[in-house]
Design a protein around this motif. Structure first.
Motif, PDB file in Angstrom:
ATOM      1  N   ARG A 199      -3.133  -2.756  -1.136  1.00 40.88           N
ATOM      2  CA  ARG A 199      -2.204  -3.394  -1.770  1.00 40.88           C
ATOM      3  C   ARG A 199      -1.806  -2.781  -3.055  1.00 40.88           C
ATOM      4  O   ARG A 199      -0.767  -2.775  -3.456  1.00 40.88           O
ATOM      5  CB  ARG A 199      -2.631  -4.968  -2.159  1.00 40.88           C
ATOM      6  N   VAL A 200      -2.829  -2.009  -3.691  1.00 43.65           N
ATOM      7  CA  VAL A 200      -2.386  -1.175  -4.854  1.00 43.65           C
ATOM      8  C   VAL A 200      -1.446  -0.334  -4.710  1.00 43.65           C
ATOM      9  O   VAL A 200      -0.527  -0.173  -5.384  1.00 43.65           O
ATOM     10  CB  VAL A 200      -3.795  -0.599  -5.427  1.00 43.65           C
ATOM     11  N   GLU A 201      -1.545   0.451  -3.528  1.00 44.03           N
ATOM     12  CA  GLU A 201      -0.537   1.431  -3.144  1.00 44.03           C
ATOM     13  C   GLU A 201       0.888   0.812  -2.974  1.00 44.03           C
ATOM     14  O   GLU A 201       2.093   1.474  -3.349  1.00 44.03           O
ATOM     15  CB  GLU A 201      -1.112   2.364  -1.920  1.00 44.03           C
ATOM     16  N   SER A 202       0.627  -0.324  -2.283  1.00 44.45           N
ATOM     17  CA  SER A 202       1.974  -0.704  -1.893  1.00 44.45           C
ATOM     18  C   SER A 202       2.532  -2.109  -2.804  1.00 44.45           C
ATOM     19  O   SER A 202       3.643  -2.867  -2.241  1.00 44.45           O
ATOM     20  CB  SER A 202       1.941  -1.585  -0.525  1.00 44.45           C
ATOM     21  N   TYR A 203       1.912  -2.260  -3.899  1.00 48.09           N
ATOM     22  CA  TYR A 203       2.486  -3.324  -4.819  1.00 48.09           C
ATOM     23  C   TYR A 203       2.538  -4.692  -4.072  1.00 48.09           C
ATOM     24  O   TYR A 203       3.571  -5.438  -3.988  1.00 48.09           O
ATOM     25  CB  TYR A 203       3.873  -2.730  -5.234  1.00 48.09           C
ATOM     26  N   LEU A 204       1.362  -5.065  -3.800  1.00 47.59           N
ATOM     27  CA  LEU A 204       1.164  -6.445  -3.121  1.00 47.59           C
ATOM     28  C   LEU A 204       0.126  -7.112  -4.018  1.00 47.59           C
ATOM     29  O   LEU A 204      -1.025  -6.891  -4.289  1.00 47.59           O
ATOM     30  CB  LEU A 204       0.538  -6.224  -1.878  1.00 47.59           C
ATOM     31  N   LEU A 205       0.731  -8.326  -4.802  1.00 47.30           N
ATOM     32  CA  LEU A 205      -0.074  -8.832  -5.860  1.00 47.30           C
ATOM     33  C   LEU A 205      -1.014 -10.090  -5.083  1.00 47.30           C
ATOM     34  O   LEU A 205      -0.494 -10.471  -4.069  1.00 47.30           O
ATOM     35  CB  LEU A 205       0.747  -9.670  -6.815  1.00 47.30           C
ATOM     36  N   PHE A 206      -2.189 -10.219  -5.828  1.00 43.24           N
ATOM     37  CA  PHE A 206      -3.068 -10.992  -5.116  1.00 43.24           C
ATOM     38  C   PHE A 206      -3.452 -12.126  -6.519  1.00 43.24           C
ATOM     39  O   PHE A 206      -4.017 -11.681  -7.265  1.00 43.24           O
ATOM     40  CB  PHE A 206      -4.381 -10.339  -4.754  1.00 43.24           C
ATOM     41  N   TYR A 207      -3.203 -13.362  -5.792  1.00 41.05           N
ATOM     42  CA  TYR A 207      -3.775 -14.428  -6.811  1.00 41.05           C
ATOM     43  C   TYR A 207      -5.069 -14.692  -6.962  1.00 41.05           C
ATOM     44  O   TYR A 207      -5.746 -14.785  -5.471  1.00 41.05           O
ATOM     45  CB  TYR A 207      -2.982 -15.735  -6.361  1.00 41.05           C
ATOM     46  N   PRO A 208      -6.049 -14.927  -7.781  1.00 44.55           N
ATOM     47  CA  PRO A 208      -5.373 -14.841  -9.243  1.00 44.55           C
ATOM     48  C   PRO A 208      -5.614 -13.679  -9.976  1.00 44.55           C
ATOM     49  O   PRO A 208      -5.475 -13.507 -11.147  1.00 44.55           O
ATOM     50  CB  PRO A 208      -6.165 -16.158  -9.920  1.00 44.55           C
ATOM     51  N   TYR A 209      -5.908 -12.540  -9.213  1.00 42.20           N
ATOM     52  CA  TYR A 209      -6.450 -11.404 -10.123  1.00 42.20           C
ATOM     53  C   TYR A 209      -5.242 -10.709 -10.733  1.00 42.20           C
ATOM     54  O   TYR A 209      -5.452 -10.090 -12.069  1.00 42.20           O
ATOM     55  CB  TYR A 209      -6.963 -10.500  -9.010  1.00 42.20           C
TER      56      TYR A 209
END
Length: 377
Positions: A231-241
């Motif tokens: 997700r870091v490479e692909s810009y995928l956000l993760f709640y709540p981080y």
């Protein structure tokens, strides 16, 4: 797993692979296996990996007011979503702040499935359904097996006729290995992938069969933590981080706007009347920070909470970092002052590594044109 009250029927499979089944969203989840998570990352980027993401919550809304509820609660114009299609959407509170993201699946004229994570989506939907002609069912039997990576389609094509024609954010009801499933062209990796929704009783059969028949395609089991690298490479956000529910502003307030998170695209053009709409539009141009990327001059990952500095002052912080064995790059998603969220801006990371040089980079790092996840054929 003291807080776990939901259970995957694949728990014994995960334990056999070395997982201790840590809690996520009320379900014991395979955060890690005995093997290196870097191997999972490489497998998904180059072949395909199978993950149990059943900890996602699945909610069915059925009835003539179902679309009206979703039209108010989410930022999307749901009437444009046809049966067999889905979309990524967000939910806001009355202050126009992000509280949840989700995928909306239209299963029929008055039949929807909402898949969401750990935010306030369930409570928000339940409140909106009160007094309306709609039934809301939390479906904890429905399991979600995610098959992600470039060889996923080649494997499924041998078992599901027409799967190559399934478009991104589309889904079909079909059978797999003789049991009923819904297969969705979605995922959380940035790769071409599929989510297989099945009954809990059928999940072990599907899991075992994919891993056995998928060996020639390089398919193996992947742990939940692999998603952090992807997700870091692909810009995928993760709640709540990545959101300020975890990171309060200097004055102590929390709550991020879609403009700050880069999620304003989830608001359908011209849509008004959704929860928090007025506050959302008023916040445009008043961003206090931007979600952005950095690349470190290091062979180690940035740690969550590491601070970023420029011109002698703090200008941001790291929400998640990773190093890829596949590419050798040390990358991170960060919350960065607006004037520093410019490609090439030199920064310093202050953290456990000491002081490390960093450069601001736009997101996503991998496949910025999203050609892999949207590929046809």
């Amino acid at each position: 797993m003291a807080n776990s009250w939901r259970h995957s029927t694949l728990a014994d499979r995960h334990r056999a692979l070395g997982s201790k089944l840590e809690d996520w969203n009320g379900m014991g989840t395979a955060w890690t296996y005995d093997h290196d998570v870097q191997d999972d990352h490489t497998m998904i980027r180059t072949k395909a990996g199978l993950m149990d993401v059943s900890g996602l919550k699945k909610v069915h809304l059925v009835g003539p007011h179902a679309s009206g509820v979703l039209d108010y609660v989410t930022t999307r114009n749901v009437e444009k979503i046809l049966p067999g299609r889905s979309t990524y959407a967000t939910m806001l509170n009355e202050d126009g702040h992000f509280i949840e993201d989700c995928i909306l699946y239209r299963m029929g004229p008055n039949n929807w499935m909402v898949v969401h994570g750990t935010g306030a989506g369930h409570e928000t939907l339940a409140q909106a359904c009160v007094g309306r002609n709609v039934q809301m069912l939390f479906d904890d039997d429905l399991h979600d097996l995610s098959l992600q990576g470039p060889t996923a389609v080649d494997f499924l094509a041998e078992h599901v006729p027409g799967i190559r024609n399934l478009r991104y954010f589309s889904h079909i009801g079909t059978t797999l290995f003789g049991v009923p499933v819904t297969i969705s062209r979605t995922g959380y990796t940035g790769e071409r992938g599929y989510e297989i929704f099945c009954r809990g009783v059928d999940a072990p059969l599907i899991w075992d069969t994919i891993l056995e028949k998928g060996k020639p395609f390089g398919i193996g089991p992947a742990s939940f933590t692999a998603l952090d690298l992807l997700r870091v490479e692909s810009y995928l956000l993760f709640y709540p981080y990545d959101m300020s529910d975890l990171w309060a502003f200097p004055n102590g307030e929390t709550g991020d706007t879609l403009w700050e998170l880069g999620l304003d695209f989830t608001v359908s053009p011209g849509k008004t009347g959704f929860r928090g709409a007025d506050a959302h539009y008023r916040a445009k141009g008043k961003e206090r920070f931007r979600i952005y990327g950095i690349e470190l001059a290091s062979d180690a990952p940035a740690d969550i909470g590491d601070t970023l500095h420029a011109d002698g002052k703090q200008v941001g912080l790291v929400t998640i970092g990773m190093v890829s064995k596949l590419t050798g790059r040390s990358l991170a998603i960060v919350r960065l002052d607006v004037d520093k969220a410019v490609p090439g801006t030199p920064l310093e990371l202050h953290g456990k590594q000491g002081i490390v040089a960093a450069t601001a980079q736009p997101l996503p790092f991998d496949d910025p044109d999203k050609k892999k996840r949207t590929a046809i054929g």
